[in-house]
Each structure stands twice: as structure tokens, then as C-alpha cells.
Write a protein that holds these residues in place. Sequence first.
Motif, PDB file in Angstrom:
ATOM      1  N   ARG A 135      -7.752   5.401  20.048  1.00 51.56           N
ATOM      2  CA  ARG A 135      -7.522   4.220  20.872  1.00 51.56           C
ATOM      3  C   ARG A 135      -6.033   4.142  21.166  1.00 51.56           C
ATOM      4  O   ARG A 135      -5.207   4.242  20.259  1.00 51.56           O
ATOM      5  N   HIS A 181      -2.731   2.214  23.432  1.00 49.66           N
ATOM      6  CA  HIS A 181      -2.254   1.108  24.255  1.00 49.66           C
ATOM      7  C   HIS A 181      -2.008   1.652  25.656  1.00 49.66           C
ATOM      8  O   HIS A 181      -1.509   2.763  25.814  1.00 49.66           O
ATOM      9  N   ASP A 210       0.116   2.076  27.971  1.00 50.73           N
ATOM     10  CA  ASP A 210       1.538   2.049  28.321  1.00 50.73           C
ATOM     11  C   ASP A 210       2.016   3.472  28.604  1.00 50.73           C
ATOM     12  O   ASP A 210       1.237   4.429  28.526  1.00 50.73           O
ATOM     13  N   GLY A 228      -5.091  -3.033  31.837  1.00 52.27           N
ATOM     14  CA  GLY A 228      -3.990  -3.251  30.903  1.00 52.27           C
ATOM     15  C   GLY A 228      -4.375  -3.318  29.444  1.00 52.27           C
ATOM     16  O   GLY A 228      -3.515  -3.455  28.587  1.00 52.27           O
ATOM     17  N   GLY A 229      -5.661  -3.212  29.144  1.00 53.03           N
ATOM     18  CA  GLY A 229      -6.098  -3.222  27.754  1.00 53.03           C
ATOM     19  C   GLY A 229      -5.991  -1.834  27.149  1.00 53.03           C
ATOM     20  O   GLY A 229      -5.254  -0.974  27.640  1.00 53.03           O
ATOM     21  N   ALA A 230      -6.739  -1.610  26.110  1.00 49.52           N
ATOM     22  CA  ALA A 230      -6.713  -0.319  25.430  1.00 49.52           C
ATOM     23  C   ALA A 230      -7.410   0.755  26.260  1.00 49.52           C
ATOM     24  O   ALA A 230      -8.249   0.470  27.114  1.00 49.52           O
ATOM     25  N   THR A 233      -9.439   4.465  25.526  1.00 51.21           N
ATOM     26  CA  THR A 233     -10.048   5.256  24.463  1.00 51.21           C
ATOM     27  C   THR A 233     -10.201   6.695  24.928  1.00 51.21           C
ATOM     28  O   THR A 233     -10.741   6.946  26.002  1.00 51.21           O
ATOM     29  N   ASP A 282     -11.249   3.279  30.230  1.00 52.00           N
ATOM     30  CA  ASP A 282     -10.322   2.161  30.386  1.00 52.00           C
ATOM     31  C   ASP A 282     -11.102   0.958  30.888  1.00 52.00           C
ATOM     32  O   ASP A 282     -12.259   1.083  31.292  1.00 52.00           O
ATOM     33  N   ASP A 283     -10.464  -0.201  30.833  1.00 50.79           N
ATOM     34  CA  ASP A 283     -11.148  -1.445  31.173  1.00 50.79           C
ATOM     35  C   ASP A 283     -11.006  -1.831  32.643  1.00 50.79           C
ATOM     36  O   ASP A 283     -11.247  -2.966  33.010  1.00 50.79           O
ATOM     37  N   ASP A 314     -18.130  -3.085  31.731  1.00 54.57           N
ATOM     38  CA  ASP A 314     -16.966  -3.273  30.865  1.00 54.57           C
ATOM     39  C   ASP A 314     -15.867  -2.234  31.076  1.00 54.57           C
ATOM     40  O   ASP A 314     -14.924  -2.173  30.301  1.00 54.57           O
ATOM     41  N   GLY A 315     -15.957  -1.409  32.107  1.00 53.30           N
ATOM     42  CA  GLY A 315     -14.898  -0.444  32.346  1.00 53.30           C
ATOM     43  C   GLY A 315     -15.406   0.843  32.962  1.00 53.30           C
ATOM     44  O   GLY A 315     -16.508   0.905  33.502  1.00 53.30           O
TER      45      GLY A 315
END
Length: 128
Positions: free
Chosen positions: A14, A16, A18, A59-61, A63, A78-79, A118-119
Motif C-alpha cells: 500500500r 501513499h 505522492d 488522492g488516497g492510497a 495498492t 487507485d481510488d 470504489d476505484g
Amino acid sequence: MPPAPHPSPRLELRLHADASAPGRARRALERLPVGRAVREDLAIIVSELVTNGVMHGAGGAITLRARLGPTVRVEVWDDGPCFEPGPAAMPVGGVEGGRGLPLVAALALRWGVDGGRDGCTVWAEVGA
């Protein structure tokens, strides 16, 4: 009695969403027991897919999953909203961006997109 079969090597990470995510994803691939050429192709593919997740996700996590079998399958979730993949052609001229998925298509045996509410998951398979 023969020994129990070993499960195929797997990786799940997982991240971030960024600027450091693509590099962390590439470093995580070092855990997979694959040859250098396969690892180099996977590094490019995963870099592109994770970068897209950072740029186009909400912008979330993010995987990253990888599974080794007859092929190596990587999945990046991704979300953000999903998309229908179109023809993977390199942009021409001074256009910035748009080269990631054509690179994935060139390196992968096959690739695709699985979406849900959900993504979005973009996956690719390369020869093991």
C-alpha cells in the motif's frame, strides 16, 4: 508423501499517492524471484501505472499487487475513476504525457483495466 506445493510468490504494498510512490513500488519489485530482464520490464510498467494512479486517482492510497506464476501479473489499484483503454499509440510532436500506457502495451504480454464503484485497477502480465 510429496512435499506440499509452495504458494506462488506474491507481493502486496500500500502506497501513499505522492511523488515517492513510483520509486517505492519499483524497489518493492526487488523481492520477486525473477530475472533481470523481467524485473526491468516490470519496473517500467509499475512506474507508469503507479504514476498514473498518483496523477488520476482521488488522492488516497494506491495498492500494488504482484503474483508470480506462468506469467508475472502486476495490478495497481487507485481510488480514481476508471477508463476504457483505447488504442495504445505514442503521442507525436511536442505533446507532454500520454506515453505510459503505450509503453505498458509494448512491454506486456497483455494488459487491461478492471473498474468498480470504489476505484480502478490497471493490470499487466509479462513472461516469467
